[in-house]
Design an enzyme around this catalytic site. Sequence first.
Site, short mmCIF file in Angstrom:
data_model
loop_
_atom_site.label_atom_id
_atom_site.label_comp_id
_atom_site.label_asym_id
_atom_site.label_seq_id
_atom_site.Cartn_x
_atom_site.Cartn_y
_atom_site.Cartn_z
N GLY A 12 4.70 2.38 16.34
CA GLY A 12 5.52 1.54 16.95
C GLY A 12 4.94 0.35 17.66
N ASN A 14 3.63 -2.49 16.50
CA ASN A 14 4.50 -3.69 15.93
C ASN A 14 5.72 -3.94 16.59
OD1 ASN A 14 2.70 -5.49 14.16
ND2 ASN A 14 2.37 -3.55 13.37
N HIS A 110 1.83 -5.58 6.08
CA HIS A 110 0.96 -4.79 5.14
C HIS A 110 -0.67 -5.06 5.92
CE1 HIS A 110 -0.35 -2.48 1.81
NE2 HIS A 110 -1.13 -3.42 1.42
N GLU A 175 -2.24 -8.12 13.64
CA GLU A 175 -1.01 -7.91 13.18
C GLU A 175 0.21 -8.46 14.19
OE1 GLU A 175 0.31 -4.07 11.49
OE2 GLU A 175 -1.89 -3.76 10.66
#
Length: 207
Positions: A12, A14, A110, A175
């Site tokens: 988690g 992100n 991704h 990311e």
Amino acid sequence: MRSVAVLISGRGSNLERIVAEVGDGCLSGVCDVVVVVSNRSTAGGLEIARRAGIPTCVVPSRGLDADAYGQRLLETLEPWRVDALILAGFMRVLSPAVIGRYRGRIVNIHPADTAEYQGMDGYGWAFQRRLAETTITVHLVDERVDTGRVLAQEMVSLQGATTLDEVKRRGLAVEHGLYSRALRRWFQSEGRLWTASAGGRTPCAES
Ligand code: GAR
């Protein structure tokens, strides 16, 4: 402001960044995370959500095919009336029924260029090939795996990265920033054109 569900399967990180950006960053006033859904009860991201005061739902996927799981997911999500689904390390393929219900409103991050590599373990793929760089992709989700329209990409240099952990560390750092910026742009462009959601929040039981 758009309401979203974040779907996770694991750590988690992100999710954590998105929640921080919603609270006091580039997603503040842009979207609100109203529920976090995990297919694994052990996902570390659930604790991140709880600490942030965000309701969580566990919809176990073990033993279910994509259609059966999709049905449970839809039943869980429906009462929350979210505008969009944000996949953040969610490791199940969504069924056509879920894609259809939220068409054009499901986003994924991704850890590779989706034109070059689809599927799991994008950092392992880059590391095994000793790539000098890899490209993180934020994209819409369609019926196939990692084929939806690209919303944003950012290159990560892997020069001198001698371990998989180092590849992941560099990739995740990119990311975290890229996802929130891409979400902001998406909500402020396409999201503004969506018809309003019905609103309403109903707590769901963790199981
Ligand atoms: C991230 O690297 C994300 O790109 C990847 O899973 C990780 C989740 O990390 N997603 C996929 O591979 C999807 N195919 P997090 O749980 O710390 O956000």
